[in-house]
Design a protein around this motif. Structure first.
Motif, short mmCIF file in Angstrom:
data_model
loop_
_atom_site.label_atom_id
_atom_site.label_comp_id
_atom_site.label_asym_id
_atom_site.label_seq_id
_atom_site.Cartn_x
_atom_site.Cartn_y
_atom_site.Cartn_z
N THR A 50 0.82 -1.27 0.00
CA THR A 50 -0.06 0.00 -0.03
C THR A 50 0.81 1.11 0.04
O THR A 50 1.85 1.23 0.61
CB THR A 50 -0.89 0.09 1.28
N ASP A 51 0.30 2.53 -0.65
CA ASP A 51 0.92 3.51 -0.52
C ASP A 51 0.66 4.52 0.44
O ASP A 51 -0.28 4.06 1.45
CB ASP A 51 0.94 4.30 -1.90
N THR A 52 1.15 5.73 0.65
CA THR A 52 0.78 6.81 1.56
C THR A 52 -0.71 7.19 1.74
O THR A 52 -1.28 7.66 2.62
CB THR A 52 1.85 7.95 2.02
N ASN A 53 -1.34 6.96 0.50
CA ASN A 53 -2.74 7.34 0.60
C ASN A 53 -3.68 6.28 0.41
O ASN A 53 -4.76 6.17 0.22
CB ASN A 53 -2.89 7.94 -0.77
N ASP A 54 -3.12 4.93 1.02
CA ASP A 54 -3.90 3.72 1.17
C ASP A 54 -4.67 3.22 0.02
O ASP A 54 -5.54 2.66 -0.07
CB ASP A 54 -5.11 4.13 2.13
N ASN A 55 -3.70 3.52 -1.15
CA ASN A 55 -4.24 2.83 -2.46
C ASN A 55 -3.21 1.36 -2.42
O ASN A 55 -2.33 1.16 -1.99
CB ASN A 55 -3.52 3.23 -3.54
N LEU A 56 -3.96 0.18 -2.64
CA LEU A 56 -3.42 -0.83 -2.57
C LEU A 56 -2.94 -1.38 -4.09
O LEU A 56 -3.54 -1.15 -5.19
CB LEU A 56 -4.66 -2.24 -2.36
N PHE A 57 -1.74 -2.08 -3.94
CA PHE A 57 -1.37 -2.61 -5.42
C PHE A 57 -1.10 -4.05 -5.12
O PHE A 57 -0.66 -4.77 -4.22
CB PHE A 57 0.10 -1.89 -5.50
N VAL A 58 -1.64 -4.78 -6.30
CA VAL A 58 -1.64 -6.16 -6.08
C VAL A 58 -0.85 -6.83 -7.52
O VAL A 58 -1.29 -6.37 -8.75
CB VAL A 58 -3.09 -6.62 -6.28
N ALA A 59 0.22 -7.63 -7.12
CA ALA A 59 1.10 -8.29 -8.16
C ALA A 59 0.28 -9.62 -8.75
O ALA A 59 0.11 -10.51 -7.83
CB ALA A 59 2.14 -8.52 -7.88
N TRP A 107 -0.06 -12.93 -10.47
CA TRP A 107 1.25 -13.89 -10.73
C TRP A 107 1.16 -14.35 -12.19
O TRP A 107 2.36 -14.03 -12.83
CB TRP A 107 0.93 -15.20 -9.68
N THR A 108 0.12 -15.01 -12.81
CA THR A 108 0.26 -15.42 -14.39
C THR A 108 0.02 -14.25 -15.12
O THR A 108 0.59 -14.32 -16.23
CB THR A 108 -0.96 -16.33 -14.38
N LYS A 109 -0.84 -13.10 -14.85
CA LYS A 109 -0.99 -12.24 -15.65
C LYS A 109 0.15 -10.96 -15.71
O LYS A 109 0.29 -10.24 -16.89
CB LYS A 109 -2.26 -11.27 -15.55
N LYS A 110 1.21 -11.06 -15.12
CA LYS A 110 2.44 -10.42 -14.83
C LYS A 110 2.14 -8.88 -15.01
O LYS A 110 2.36 -7.98 -15.80
CB LYS A 110 3.28 -10.57 -16.04
N GLN A 111 0.86 -8.54 -14.27
CA GLN A 111 0.73 -7.16 -14.19
C GLN A 111 0.30 -6.66 -12.56
O GLN A 111 0.06 -7.54 -11.76
CB GLN A 111 -0.48 -6.89 -14.82
N VAL A 112 0.62 -5.36 -12.32
CA VAL A 112 0.30 -4.83 -11.11
C VAL A 112 -1.17 -4.17 -11.38
O VAL A 112 -1.22 -3.20 -12.03
CB VAL A 112 1.56 -3.88 -10.52
N LYS A 113 -1.92 -4.18 -10.26
CA LYS A 113 -3.15 -3.60 -10.11
C LYS A 113 -3.02 -2.48 -9.09
O LYS A 113 -2.98 -2.93 -8.00
CB LYS A 113 -4.36 -4.44 -10.03
N LYS A 114 -3.43 -1.06 -9.40
CA LYS A 114 -3.81 -0.22 -8.54
C LYS A 114 -5.29 -0.26 -8.08
O LYS A 114 -5.95 0.20 -8.75
CB LYS A 114 -3.18 1.13 -8.70
N ILE A 115 -5.56 -0.39 -6.85
CA ILE A 115 -7.17 -0.38 -6.44
C ILE A 115 -7.17 0.51 -5.36
O ILE A 115 -6.53 0.33 -4.43
CB ILE A 115 -7.40 -1.79 -5.86
N LYS A 116 -8.42 1.23 -5.21
CA LYS A 116 -8.95 2.16 -4.17
C LYS A 116 -10.01 1.19 -3.53
O LYS A 116 -10.87 0.97 -4.13
CB LYS A 116 -9.18 3.52 -4.84
N TYR A 117 -9.74 1.09 -2.40
CA TYR A 117 -10.77 0.54 -1.54
C TYR A 117 -11.16 1.31 -0.29
O TYR A 117 -12.01 0.94 0.42
CB TYR A 117 -10.15 -0.84 -1.01
N LEU A 118 -10.49 2.43 0.08
CA LEU A 118 -11.10 3.32 1.08
C LEU A 118 -11.52 4.53 0.85
O LEU A 118 -11.00 5.08 -0.35
CB LEU A 118 -9.85 3.44 1.97
N HIS A 119 -12.22 5.27 1.28
CA HIS A 119 -12.98 6.78 1.10
C HIS A 119 -11.63 7.54 1.28
O HIS A 119 -10.98 7.23 2.18
CB HIS A 119 -13.88 7.06 1.84
#
Length: 566
Positions: free
Chosen positions: A543-552, A554-566
């Motif tokens: 997670t970054d300092t703004n509480d964005n979640l980064f998910v690696a 495995w097979t797709k070889k990509q990172v998703k940045k996800i917003k889950y908090l207000h």
């Protein structure tokens, strides 16, 4: 409605209280209508009234009165004498040959210094003292709990003895209470001193802000910068807790029952460090409360290049900043990507040429990685790799950096039959966590990488894939809870955790590769919700300092940045 008392009415003249304000006397700080200007000026002819349009109020500098020539204003400044002077003073023999400056120039320089002082007090010193106060209060609470645990241990041990030793048990518990109260008083005194400094700093900030906001130059002269008084932080109080050492049952009960070691309180001059103005996840002691979004959303997706014939998979992601992430996969290279551009910025090849097991970013912003095959923990500084840890007969797996700057490393024995967590300061081993209170292993043995993180409440959280659980211990290494998943699972498969991270709310987030989701639990292990967002085999998390979640993925070889908090 009375127009003079209406909450939405325009401002009225201070003299007649009826007409709309149009002018302003910068000398007397009075609001005037055009009709009352003359009346105000003749009301006190001893003053040099500076009447301007209301929109231009406070634009006229109010020069200080000369202490030697009461009817004159000081528009110059004598540099050798370090005082404001009027034109009569300049012409006098008292300042013959002295260098004079325009007072406005001197005041501008002083205003800059005061504003810098105010900024330091506001942004650095005051928050630091607040953090120190919070730390002492937390330590006091922790002290209460630890002394409570100590009393409980003594009580349980005393239950195995005859009633004759009850008095001895009570005596020892009384000693614990005395020591506890003594140390709490020490901390309270320390806290009172810190709170007094906080109050003084706040008062100083208020005085400076009032002086800066006014156009009365004399008030600026009355402000004496004081930030230097608080730059030397107070000595940190270091407490040593007593230990209860049980004996064996014997006729001489007093000698063999057990004794408490002495407690102590010391002062560490370098115990605290000044708070930096750079924002970080632990920058604030009381983060704002954020609620979970009803539906988490994917903000962006970053494609990662993995060049490996046999293991073309993405394993890890670690946030360097809110704009950049480190990644690693089945090859021997760690890559830095721009989050917004999705472009590759930098590549670092491991020192041994092996695939890095787990990566993390230290508190100082350096990349750290484990090399299981080489039995090392390494730090990348200025693109140069330094080996910092090489344990004997143990292989490092998961790694993370703590809020204090230490490293937590998950270790597997060479035969993969034992697992432990070791805390390092640099290359010095400070703490080992391996067994619970009953002597049973806290962590399972596994060939898979395990992940570890420190929560905001200073708990250590391990994603233990071998036992299919998240194992959470407190800072002392005592088991707090195990989280083994939530029923029903999204794909009705058992919990299989991989990457783990935390956020500003002390939530614990864990990747579940079999159910293609991320679990969110609170700091006490209660399930809160799943994050789906079309995830496919989620592996590494951060997670970054703004509480964005980064998910690696495995097979797709990509990172998703996800917003889950207000």
């Amino acid at each position: 409605m009375d127009p003079r008392t209406s909450a939405q009415d325009v401002m009225r003249c201070d003299l007649c209280e009826t007409a709309v304000v149009q002018m302003h006397c910068d000398t007397c700080l009075v609001k005037l209508c055009t009709f009352c200007v003359g009346k105000h000026i003749i009301s006190d002819e001893s003053k040099d009234h500076k009447v301007v349009k209301f929109q231009s109020r406070k634009s006229t500098p109010l020069y200080p009165k000369c202490t030697s020539h009461c009817k004159e204003q000081c528009e110059m400044y004598c540099n050798p004498c370090d005082i404001p002077v009027c034109t009569s003073c300049v012409a006098s023999d008292k300042h013959l040959g002295h260098k004079f400056l325009k007072i406005l120039h001197v005041l501008n320089e002083r205003r800059k210094k005061i504003m810098n002082d105010a900024a330091e007090l506001n942004e650095t010193i005051y928050p630091t003292y607040q953090d120190i106060a919070s730390e002492v209060q937390n330590r006091m609470s922790q002290l209460e709990k630890e002394y409570g645990d100590l009393s409980t241990a003594i009580t349980k041990y005393g239950e195995d003895w005859h009633r004759e030793i009850d008095k001895l048990v009570l005596k020892l518990k009384a000693e614990v209470d005395v020591m506890k109260n003594t140390q709490l008083q020490t901390l309270q005194k320390h806290l009172d001193e810190i709170n007094k400094n906080i109050s003084d700093i706040k008062d100083e900030i208020d005085i400076i802000e009032m002086a800066i906001d006014t156009n009365e130059l004399s008030k600026l002269f009355s402000v004496t910068p004081s930030a230097h008084l608080y730059r030397n932080l107070p000595h940190k109080t270091i407490l040593s807790l007593p230990k209860f050492t049980p004996g064996t049952i014997h006729e001489e009960l007093v000698k063999v029952f057990g004794a408490l070691s002495s407690s102590s309180s010391t002062s560490d001059k370098h115990g605290y460090s000044m708070k930096t103005t750079q924002k970080s996840p632990e920058a604030g002691s009381s983060p704002p409360v954020k609620q979970l979004l009803d539906e988490p959303e994917t903000v962006t997706t970053i494609k990662i290049d993995i060049h490996s014939k046999f293991f073309p998979y993405l394993y890890n992601v670690a946030c360097l900043s809110d704009e950049e992430i480190w990644t690693s996969g089945g090859d021997n290279t760690m890559k830095l990507y721009s989050i917004n551009q999705g472009s590759l910025l930098k590549s670092i090849t491991t020192k041994s040429g092996n695939t890095p097991n787990v990566i993390a970013v230290t508190k100082s912003g350096d990349l750290v990685y484990t090399d299981n095959r080489d039995r090392t923990v390494n730090i990348v500084k200025n693109e140069k790799i330094e080996e910092v840890i090489r344990p004997q007969n143990w292989r490092p797996s998961g790694v993370c950096s703590t809020s204090s700057g230490d490293l937590l490393v998950i270790m597997d024995s060479d035969d993969y039959k034992q697992t432990k967590v070791v805390r390092y300061s640099g290359s010095i081993e400070k703490q080992t966590i391996q067994f619970d209170d009953k002597g049973k292993p806290l962590y399972s043995s596994s060939l898979y990488n395990r992940y570890i993180t420190e929560n905001r409440n200073l708990d250590f959280c391990v994603s233990d894939s071998g036992s299919r659980a998240v194992v959470v211990v407190n800072q002392a290494g005592k088991l707090r809870f195990r989280y083994t998943g939530h029923t029903p699972a999204p794909k009705n498969k058992s919990f299989r955790p991989r990457g783990i991270t935390t956020d500003s709310q002390s939530h614990i987030l864990t990747a579940d590769i079999d159910n293609n989701c991320v679990h969110i639990i609170d700091q006490d292990g209660q399930f809160l919700r799943y994050i789906h967002c079309g995830l496919s085999v989620p592996y590494g998390l951060c997670t970054d300092t703004n509480d964005n979640l980064f998910v690696a993925e495995w097979t797709k070889k990509q990172v998703k940045k996800i917003k889950y908090l207000h």
